[in-house]
Structures are given as C-alpha cells and as structure tokens.
Motif scaffolding. Sequence first.
Motif: not given
Ligand code: FE2
Length: 294
Positions: A246, A152, A150
């Motif tokens: 990440h 952030d 994903h």
């Molecule tokens: Fe994250």
Amino acid sequence: MLSAEQLEQYEREGFLVIPNFFSAEQSQLLLKEAKKVLDEFDVSGHPMTKFTTSREEHVGDDYFLTSGDKIRFFFEEGAIDAYGKLKVDKARAVNKVGHALHELNPTFQAFSQQGQVANLVRQLGFKDPRLLQSMLIFKQPYIGGPVPIHQDSTFLYTEPLSATGFWFALEDCTTQNGCLYFLPKSHKTHPVQRRFVRVEKQGPDMSTVTGTTFVGGDEYKVPEDAFVKAECKAGTLVLIHGSTVHKSGPNYSDKSRYVYTFHVIEGEATYDDKNWLQIPGAAGEKGSARFTRI
Ligand code: FE2
C-alpha cells in the motif's frame, strides 16, 4: 464486531475499510487532542530530524531510534532549510508524531486500549495482542508528503508474521488530501522480502553509530492502475494486513488529513531484534513481551 462477510473480505483482499467505527464526537475529541499535541510541541532543542520511508534516505539517528517508547516529532521533507531552521510554521512542518501515544497520551491511550479494539483484535485471531508504533500522521495542506509503496511487516517483522495496521481517519480522506491506496490480495502474492533494520555504521569521527537501512527485496514494480483507492470519512477504521502492499498520496489540497494509527503484533510471535523499533522493557522481558498488552 465484524460480520462474517467483513472478515472474509479482509482475508481475501488484505485490507478492510470499516466506516463509522468511531463516532463523530470521538473523532472531534481525537482531532482536538492531536492539535493540542502539536500546539504544545516546543521546536527549540529539537534535533531537526526528519522522517522518510523512501529507500534512499538515511534516517538513522538517535532521536528516531529511541522514540519507540516516547512521544517525538518528525518533520516533513523540505520543511527544514540547510541551516536546520523551519521554513514554515511548526503546525505545517510536522509530518508525524510517534511512537508511544498509545502509552503516554491519556486520550490516545484510552482510545487505543478500548474494549472495542481489544475485541476486534481477538476476532482477527490474535491470542496475545500487543500494541506498538502508534503515530499521529498529519498531512498538512499543500505540504503533506506521499508515503511510498511498502508493506508494514517490513518495519515490524515477527516470526511468524503478525503485524497488522489499525488506521483511524480523524478527517475525511480523499484523493486530493492523500488517501490510502492498496494493491488488493497482495498479502498473498507479495512475500515480505524487504526489511527496515538497525545497522551499525561508521560515524563521521570513525566511531560506530547505530543507524537504519532497508535490506532485501527489489523495488516494488506495481502499475499505477493496479492500486485501488480507499477514500473514507472521518470515523473510519482501515485494517491493513502486514503483507499488503500500500501507499498514500501527497496532499496538495487546502484540507488537512489527520490520521491516528497503531500496529498490533502477536505476543506469542518472535519480535525480531533487528527491527528499527526497540524498547528497553522490564527486567526479564524479551521480544514481544515488552510491548503493551491489550
Ligand atoms: Fe503502512
């Protein structure tokens, strides 16, 4: 303070591992507090909600959606049986606690709002930094789940983009107990197209309920060997650019992997009202101004 080389590395790679950002004593103090939070959690009366970031799972329930200014508990997938009962001890069943430890827990409040953090966020270029979405993430031995690929900013979308992850290792993080993995430079190659947003849905009794869903973007197609692992020691801070792709691995080892994390957004940016995390805010406050100034 970060060196010029560290800042340059963060800009270039989209993440930065900073060993020894906090002391062994601080790490022990935070770990002790994390265990206390878990210990004091009263399972009875909990709606037995579970949290997952996987695209398929519907996680929109009121307990989650109203947790932005509270301290609430979310379970590992598979920790609850079909009857809503815990299959394992609560200390192993909780996946994470969130999302306002930085406001409501004195230990984590002091840690999150310390001068060293305030200086760092300004060094990163924030003009009016705001804290939100703090979490304790417990990857308990044998049961700790992976976090899928994903970015952030999918969860904390601002215009312009500003979300930055601050990820503090309270214990050593290894490939065995679920360390982070990054796709280097992806903050420059992978525009944030996926969003995790609130959505009105039809409830079981045909009433309208608020839930969440992922919208936009394709599945991340990243070859396994493109990721670099970020093993680190307790006391490490990992900075994560909001657009950096990440993930983290599962924990099948016999060692836990406790982490404290929060996010910072730019107060001058527009906080999207479709984002999952919304808090009421004081009268007259709008957008990013509702969140804790640091
Ligand atoms: Fe994250």
